[in-house]
Design an enzyme around this catalytic site. Structure first.
Site, short mmCIF file in Angstrom:
data_model
loop_
_atom_site.label_atom_id
_atom_site.label_comp_id
_atom_site.label_asym_id
_atom_site.label_seq_id
_atom_site.Cartn_x
_atom_site.Cartn_y
_atom_site.Cartn_z
N LYS A 156 8.24 2.20 -5.80
CA LYS A 156 7.42 1.34 -4.90
C LYS A 156 7.41 -0.17 -5.21
CE LYS A 156 2.47 1.69 -3.44
NZ LYS A 156 0.95 2.21 -3.69
N SER A 195 -1.52 4.11 0.21
CA SER A 195 -0.71 3.01 0.41
C SER A 195 0.75 3.14 0.21
CB SER A 195 -0.96 1.76 -0.24
OG SER A 195 -0.87 1.94 -1.51
N SER A 249 -3.67 6.97 -2.82
CA SER A 249 -2.24 6.22 -2.23
C SER A 249 -1.21 7.15 -2.45
CB SER A 249 -2.27 4.79 -2.55
OG SER A 249 -3.22 3.97 -2.02
#
Lengths: 95, 489, 479
Positions: free
Chosen positions: B81, B156, B180
């Site tokens: 990420k 997210s 998330s």
């Protein structure tokens, strides 16, 4: 609870974040909604409840007093856009 | 072994193929890179590709394997990420504010996985500063859900989830502050675990809300997730909130039977907000676990209804402070449009942050400001205590709490952008685990309107083993996790 | 100063702790490096970095707390103080608000009239120092050097018990002495290791309610503390006597202009949004650790002073001076141990010639040119009457210049005291013979002329004659 334009301006000042004139109305509406939403918290009694700042009941680990870092200024300052004499530049500070 | 199958293989399968020299890391890497090249225009799951570096590292990995010098994850493809700092590689956190930020260091998680041997293919898309539940707040564009590109993959960590679901990479890191990892895992039909707070070092993970943030992993099976988490977890001297608790061998314990394991079903989950189809899936998943001898007990989390407002106060407060460092001086976006210091700050930050981030910073500033601290921040900390205590009470009776990961399957991009509250309520089932720091996993458990949904299992502090065990047993008996979006087969 | 006004002062002293590394990072906290060469990623607030607390900082804060009779919090927490300023990289300072590590305590000082005053200490908390903004040498910009950012600070907050500029200085000097005794701060005020802010207000004596206070920032010398407070008090009196009102504000002391002025950057309302730092867990200090530190504390100045008065029979003021610095006190005791001479004479030497010589060469006692045993050697020569006190000063100067030990210098310069009665008598006779008119005047009652004869004799003997014997013999002869 509604948040008015002056409060938005104050928050914008405190957080040093420019808010475009066109954005103010939208922010005002959404922030009011958010604050209304979190106002639910007032519905529950929390007398004698200790506030919880951390999920785990642990204590702070301490570091031994040793110098472990060496000068890496040149490398680190590659991310800065304005450097002079090894210093980070900002608009003139007036005390 | 045909290269055309590489993208469908799990990490465990790839590892076996590498060790048996049926595949080379270079083959795997090049295959996936070219697949990303072919497909990611439509998915937009990556912000940055590190192709050249990846191929170079894959060749080195092949040498190691040839020499028998491999480590646990040598040569396996991976993605991070774009919130984990990667030395020498752009790390944007999904924000214009960091459009030019090249960290001079690796996050501890990145370093550990690198040492274990993974090959990083690139950095994945995400909501700006991890604030969002749809991946639409990213400065680098929204991400399509591989099951239907018009839909959101959740957020997210939407980029990592979509990349794994689209078979562009077998596993990727995510971070989870309010759901998330678990919410996008559920909405894209993959497995995602958020470990216990403190299980994985936060050093080098760009902070959103420090007391809630926790790094974790997406994969296509519990087994793969266990393999990765074992390498990510552990004490880090650079993060004083990381735990010294010993990291067990997750892969070993994953096969332990779940007979006699006590599973709690939360009364409140069935009272509101859960749609019928979803409920059916959940109950059938519970039956599957029961069939293995698990005992199901109803439990009560009386204050769980307040978890979302509690979270929005605590997370916003922490983020308003965490994001003060972005001032254009030492790194990141710097305005060119200023007369004095005040303007320099406010233009830099006004230009660098997107709308959702600004709202959260302002909300956080508000709840901490003079006159409101007690009513909001302190109050939320107390309610957090109550919610956390509810969980602890429940864990006196059960080993794992089961429930839905999300109220409904993936929604259309744009559908919830105008109503922050509706967006926030996506995380209604996931936030409790963050408030209490409990580990939680989402595993695919069926489909609603042809879209995947997830079963969430929440465990005791450092109870990741039970979660993997449960999830793995479930995946031995079901094939929901093996379903692949048509377009990406 | 109008006498109807009561002055109320509280000091916030910032002492940089003498740890090798920063409070939350492993960067060096030493002074004077090239700009930004001692600012690591944590100090710079780099995205993703986290603070890890330095154990030494905790230990030093506890030492201070124990030394001033404070309570040590067994559970202490760090909070973030949020504000934007270029020398504050993260946009917040990690400090302590609720549950500081040191609570309470007190310090006794002597005021101008020599009376003891007790100044209460409210708290002492740990925090990180900020960097520095450099204003000169950049066109429209300021340069930011973050070497100092993250240096451990102990902020010592007094009660508003101080009632004059001179008391403020006395209190600050006392704290300065304590932190150096404890070895927790080098006390170097030029380098900013020890500095203070002062909260100043005035009120009529008859009034209970405190007046509105102003905060004077960054007073980095004892002289500036005194002057800044004096000026601020005068200013406040003038404002009020002219019918005005004091505004609560932060003011900066300008030592060039010798005045205080409002700080522009602090004009807006302060809303620091303190909250517990989620990156740092509560610090739990166990009682055993506190006791261990207690056992390792050095004898503190007030106790040492009492002991000096008690065991050496020193004058209270001399004991006070000698115990201001641990080094001086230790030096005193070392010399004392090696000599038989009266303890008060040793004190006189140290406070007089020895301190003067150090000051003249701007030296610290550890860099002294005369060791304790050498000084004791000199004083022993006085004790055994080899030389007089006066000659000793000459020998001392020579020793300071590195000409050798007292023994060597006395020998080389032939400075051994004349104690032989007949030898002194000869010289006395000679002087009487050579000064008939003075002898006459003396015998007619001008008794103060005795000093003149002594002087003449000393001149003849180059100061070597034993003064007591000279006096004795002179008096005998001049009848």
């Amino acid at each position: 609870m509604s948040i008015n334009k002056d409060e938005i301006k104050y928050l914008s000042l405190l957080s040093r974040m420019d808010i475009d004139k066109n954005e103010i109305k939208d922010i005002e509406e959404k922030l009011t909604k958010i604050i209304d939403f979190v106002d639910q918290l007032q519905t529950i009694s929390t007398d004698n409840i200790a506030p919880m700042a951390h999920p785990l009941n642990q204590s702070q680990r301490l570091r031994i007093d040793e110098v472990t870092e060496t000068n890496d200024r040149e490398n680190i300052q590659k991310n800065a856009q304005q450097i002079e004499k090894g210093m980070y530049l900002v608009p003139k500070v007036i005390d | 072994m045909p290269n055309s199958q590489i993208h469908n293989m799990t990490l465990v399968e790839l590892k076996k193929a590498l060790n048996e020299k049926n595949l080379s890391s270079r083959e795997i890497t090049e295959t996936l890179l070219s697949r990303i090249n072919d497909f990611d225009d439509s998915v937009n799951s990556f912000i940055t590709m590190t192709s050249d570096q990846a191929i170079k590292e894959a060749m080195e990995a092949d040498k190691k394997i040839a020499n028998g010098d491999q480590t646990n994850l040598t040569g396996l493809p991976f993605a991070h990420k774009d919130l984990f700092c990667t030395k020498g590689t752009l790390t944007t956190c999904g924000s214009k504010m960091l459009h030019n930020f090249i960290p001079p260091y690796d996050a501890t998680v990145v370093k550990k996985l690198k040492n274990a041997g993974v090959i990083m293919l690139g950095k994945t898309n995400m909501d700006e500063f991890a604030m969002g539940s749809s991946n639409e707040t990213s400065y680098y564009g929204s991400v399509g859900n591989p099951w239907d590109l018009k839909l959101s993959p959740g957020g997210s960590s939407g980029g990592s989830a979509a990349a794994v679901a689209a078979r562009l990479v077998p596993a990727a890191t995510g971070t989870d502050t309010g759901g998330s990892i678990r919410q996008p895992a559920a909405l894209t039909g993959i497995t995602g675990i958020k470990p216990t707070y403190g299980r994985v070092s936060r050093y080098g993970m760009i902070a959103f809300a420090s007391s809630l943030d926790q790094g974790g992993v997406f994969a296509r099976s519990c087994e793969d997730a266990a393999l990765i988490l074992g390498e990510m977890a552990g004490l880090d001297e650079l993060d004083s909130t990381s735990s010294a608790e010993k990291v067990p061998n997750y892969l070993e314990s994953i096969n332990h039977p779940i007979k006699d394991l006590k599973i709690g079903l939360v009364k409140q989950h069935f009272e509101e907000g859960l749609d019928e189809e979803n409920k059916k899936n959940l109950l059938s998943a519970i039956d599957t676990l029961k069939s293995q001898g698990a005992e199901v007990i109803e439990i009560d989390l009386p204050n769980i209804g307040l978890s979302v407002p509690t979270y929005y106060v605590v997370a916003s407060a922490e983020c308003s402070s965490n994001l003060s460092r972005y001032d254009g001086v030492r790194f990141g976006h710097r305005t060119e449009n200023y007369e004095n210091l005040e303007e320099f700050y406010s233009k830099t930050r006004g230009e660098g942050f997107g709308a959702e981030v600004k709202r959260r910073i302002m909300t956080g500033t508000y709840v901490l400001s003079a006159g409101y601290y007690d009513a909001y921040y302190l109050k939320a900390q107390k309610v957090r205590q109550l919610i956390s205590q509810d969980f602890k009470n429940a864990f006196e009776k059960v080993d794992v709490i089961a429930g839905p990961t999300t109220p409904s399957p993936a929604f259309e991009l744009g559908a919830k952008m105008d109503d922050p509250i509706e967006m926030y309520l996506n995380d209604i089932f996931t936030i409790g685990a963050n408030l209490g720091g409990f580990p939680a996993i989402s595993v695919p458990c069926g489909f609603v309107n042809d879209l995947p949904v997830g079963l969430q299992l929440v465990g005791k502090h450092f109870g990741e083993e039970s979660l993997f065990q449960c999830g793995h047993q479930f995946q031995q008996l079901t094939d929901w996790h093996k379903q692949t979006p048509e377009q990406f087969k | 100063m109008s006498s109807q006004w009561e002055v109320v002062i509280g000091l916030e002293i910032h002492a940089q702790l003498a740890a090798k590394s920063k409070i939350f990072s492993g960067a060096s906290s030493s002074y004077g490096g090239e700009p930004n060469t001692q600012a690591c990623l944590v100090d710079l607030g780099y995205p993703g970095t986290l603070p890890v607390l330095n154990q030494k900082a905790i230990e030093m804060a506890i030492r201070f707390g124990l030394a001033v009779g404070a309570e040590i919090s067994t559970r202490s927490i760090f909070a973030r103080k949020n504000y934007f300023y270029p020398d504050l990289p993260k946009g917040y300072q990690i400090s302590q608000l609720d549950l500081p590590i040191v609570v309470g305590g007190q310090m006794s000082i002597l005021n101008n009239d020599g009376e003891e005053r007790i100044i209460g200490i409210t708290r002492a908390h740990l925090e990180e120092d900020a960097g520095k903004s450099i204003h000169e040498g950049f066109d429209d910009s300021s340069g930011i050097d973050l070497n100092r950012a993250g240096t451990p600070l102990l902020e010592i907050v007094s009660e508003p018990d101080i009632s004059s500029a001179s008391e403020a200085v006395a209190y600050m000097k006392k704290i300065h002495s304590i932190v150096r005794y404890l070895g927790i701060c080098d006390g170097n005020m030029q380098e900013g290791s020890f500095r203070c802010d002062a909260n100043v207000s005035i009120k009529p004596f008859s009034q209970d309610k405190l007046g509105t206070r102003t905060e004077l920032k960054n007073l980095n010398s004892f002289k500036f503390v005194e002057k800044a407070i004096q000026h601020e008090v005068m200013r406040q009196i003038e404002v009020i006597e002219d019918g005005g009102e004091i505004i609560q504000e932060t003011r900066l002391y300008d030592s060039d202009l010798d005045e205080t002025r409002p700080m522009r950057s602090k004009e807006e309302a302060n809303d620091y949004r303190y909250f517990p730092d989620p990156d740092l867990l509560p610090v739990i200090i166990d009682k055993d650790f506190i006791n261990e530190i207690k056992d390792s504390l050095p004898e503190l100045p007030s106790i040492k002073k009492e002991r000096f008065i008690e065991s050496y029979k020193l004058k209270s003021t001399d004991a006070e001076v000698l115990t201001t610095s641990k080094q001086l006190a230790d030096f005193y005791e070392e010399v004392k141990k090696l000599t038989e001479i009266d303890a008060q004479i040793v004190a006189n030497w140290l406070i007089g010639d020895y301190t003067a010589a150090l000051n003249k060469d701007d030296l610290d006692i550890v860099d002294s040119k005369i060791s304790a045993s050498d000084l004791a050697g000199l004083l022993n020569k006085i004790a055994d009457q080899t030389i007089s006190g006066k000659i000793a000063k000459e020998v001392f100067d020579a020793m300071w210049k590195g000409e050798g030990s007292a023994e060597v210098i006395i020998e080389k310069k032939g400075l051994v005291q004349i104690t032989d009665d007949s030898e002194i008598e000869n010289i006395v006779n000679q002087v009487i013979e050579n000064n008939p008119s003075q002898v006459k005047d003396y015998l007619e009652g001008k008794s103060q002329l005795l000093g003149y004869f002594v002087g003449q004799i000393m001149k003849e003997t180059k100061g070597k004659a034993n003064p007591q014997k000279v006096n004795e013999i002179l008096k005998k002869k001049l009848i």
